[in-house]
Motif scaffolding. Structure first.
Motif: not given
Length: 391
Positions: A290-291, A293-297, A316-320, A365-367
């Motif tokens: 699940k995660y 998929h969310k990361k890739e999306l 489930y964090y990303v730095l911009l 970590a969201k829909k």
């Protein structure tokens, strides 16, 4: 009037929780505070409904209900590779937040030093200061967030009492390699240092990376205080169920600290989560899928918008990177992002000891529809927040 506590004089409120309030103020998609907007597993929710009528409304045993500790010990024994005694090697806490604070107070004295990798979850520095100890920060260098072993040993030469290890790491998503962990372990043994781990994202590690429990390394069980929670694994961040796993002589002291900090975690919630602790490997495989998929999306969406970011190895964090906008304050950028674009983020400076003002943190970590909504709003980012750089 006498002055208030000096040790808390420099504290601000949590920037993470502040950004949630700002997101609510502007009706922004809240990608700041790391909690999901989807339901916990049905088995846990069904048990919660039953528990309401079964009398679990008074104090449980201070260090955790017996059946909860037994279920937790069985689960963690499988994953940590050693038999955990539910009676002498576990303390149930009010989330990993209390677990980390209790661990810190268990091992440190006022004036002791504690090594903390930077970037770090904002509570670690506060926990150290509240314990009367002094943090020593060791940088994890972007983009892969590796540490320099010589710099780390320089920190150990200052004779710290403990090191805090968040693995996988919040906010950068770093998963420490076994080689890196063995370097830390060798230094901990050489300089006689405790290691306090925060492993709340233990089941969210993206291939080909693998999670290694620090306590499972040769010779490290005796000096490791393993802290974690059920919040992220079962999507129950509001339940505040955490734990410490450590050798009996450490747990004996941690039980006393925990008793005077909070008395005990919520009794009905300990009972309700037990079905989750008994899930088989399929659940954790599905969670990771699940995660993944969310990361890739989400990361593909950022790529399509030409927004520079890191590639997290876990959590489930990303730095911009917001350098292109020319802001002197990443906090001001995040406020404008919520107000003008409608997406909530956390300024990177709240995680770094170094002077960092060009990074912000999102979580995914969201829909799917929530993430797509956020990405749709970010399409207007450059028109609504033009660059402040001089031409």
């Amino acid at each position: 009037m006498q002055s208030l506590s000096e040790r808390t004089a420099s504290f601000t409120d949590s920037v993470i929780r502040r950004m949630t309030r700002i997101s609510l103020q502007y009706d922004a998609v809240n990608l700041s505070q790391g909690f999901p907007d989807f339901e916990p597993p049905k088995e846990i929710l069904d048990r919660l409904a039953q528990v309401a009528y079964e009398g679990y409304h008074q104090y449980s045993i201070t260090w955790g209900a017996q059946d909860f500790r037994e279920a937790l010990a069985a689960k963690q024994s499988r994953y940590m590779g050693r038999t955990i005694d539910p009676n002498s090697e576990i303390v149930t806490t009010c989330g990993s937040t209390e677990a980390m604070m209790a661990a810190m107070m268990t091992v440190t004295n006022p004036g002791d030093k504690v090594v903390i990798f930077s970037p770090f979850y904002e509570n670690y520095g506060a926990d150290t200061i509240l314990s009367g100890a002094e943090p020593i920060y060791v940088p994890l260098t972007p983009p892969d967030f590796r540490f320099d072993p010589n710099v780390l040993e320089d920190a150990f030469r200052q004779h710290p009492k403990a090191l805090v290890l968040c693995n996988p790491s919040n906010p950068c998503g770093k998963v420490f390699t076994r080689e890196e962990l063995e370097t830390i372990a060798a230094l901990a043994a050489k300089y006689d240092v405790y290691v306090i781990t925060d492993e709340v994202y233990e089941h969210i590690v993206y291939a080909p990376h693998r999670h290694t429990y620090f306590a499972a390394l040769p010779g490290m069980w005796e000096r490791t205080i393993s802290c974690s929670s059920l919040s992220k694994t079962y999507s129950i961040t509001g339940w505040r169920l955490g734990y410490i796993i450590a050798p009996p002589e450490i747990i004996d002291r941690a039980k006393k600290v925990h008793d005077f900090l909070t008395v005990g975690a919520a009794a009905p919630l300990q009972e309700a989560v037990i079905p989750g602790l008994k899930f088989g490997q399929d659940y954790y495989d599905d969670l990771l899928a699940k995660y993944t998929h969310k990361k890739e999306l989400f990361l593909k969406g950022l790529d399509d918008l030409h927004i520079i970011h890191n590639d997290p190895e876990g959590a489930y964090y990303v730095l911009l990177d917001i350098s292109e906008f020319g802001y002197d304050s990443d906090l001001k950028f995040c406020e404008d992002l919520a107000r003008l674009v409608g997406v909530g983020a956390v300024p990177g400076s709240s995680f770094f000891r170094e002077p960092v003002n060009h990074l912000i943190r999102f979580h995914f970590a969201k829909k799917d529809e929530t993430l797509l909504n956020a990405l749709n709003r970010l399409e207007s980012l450059r028109s609504k927040i033009p660059s402040r750089k001089r031409n």
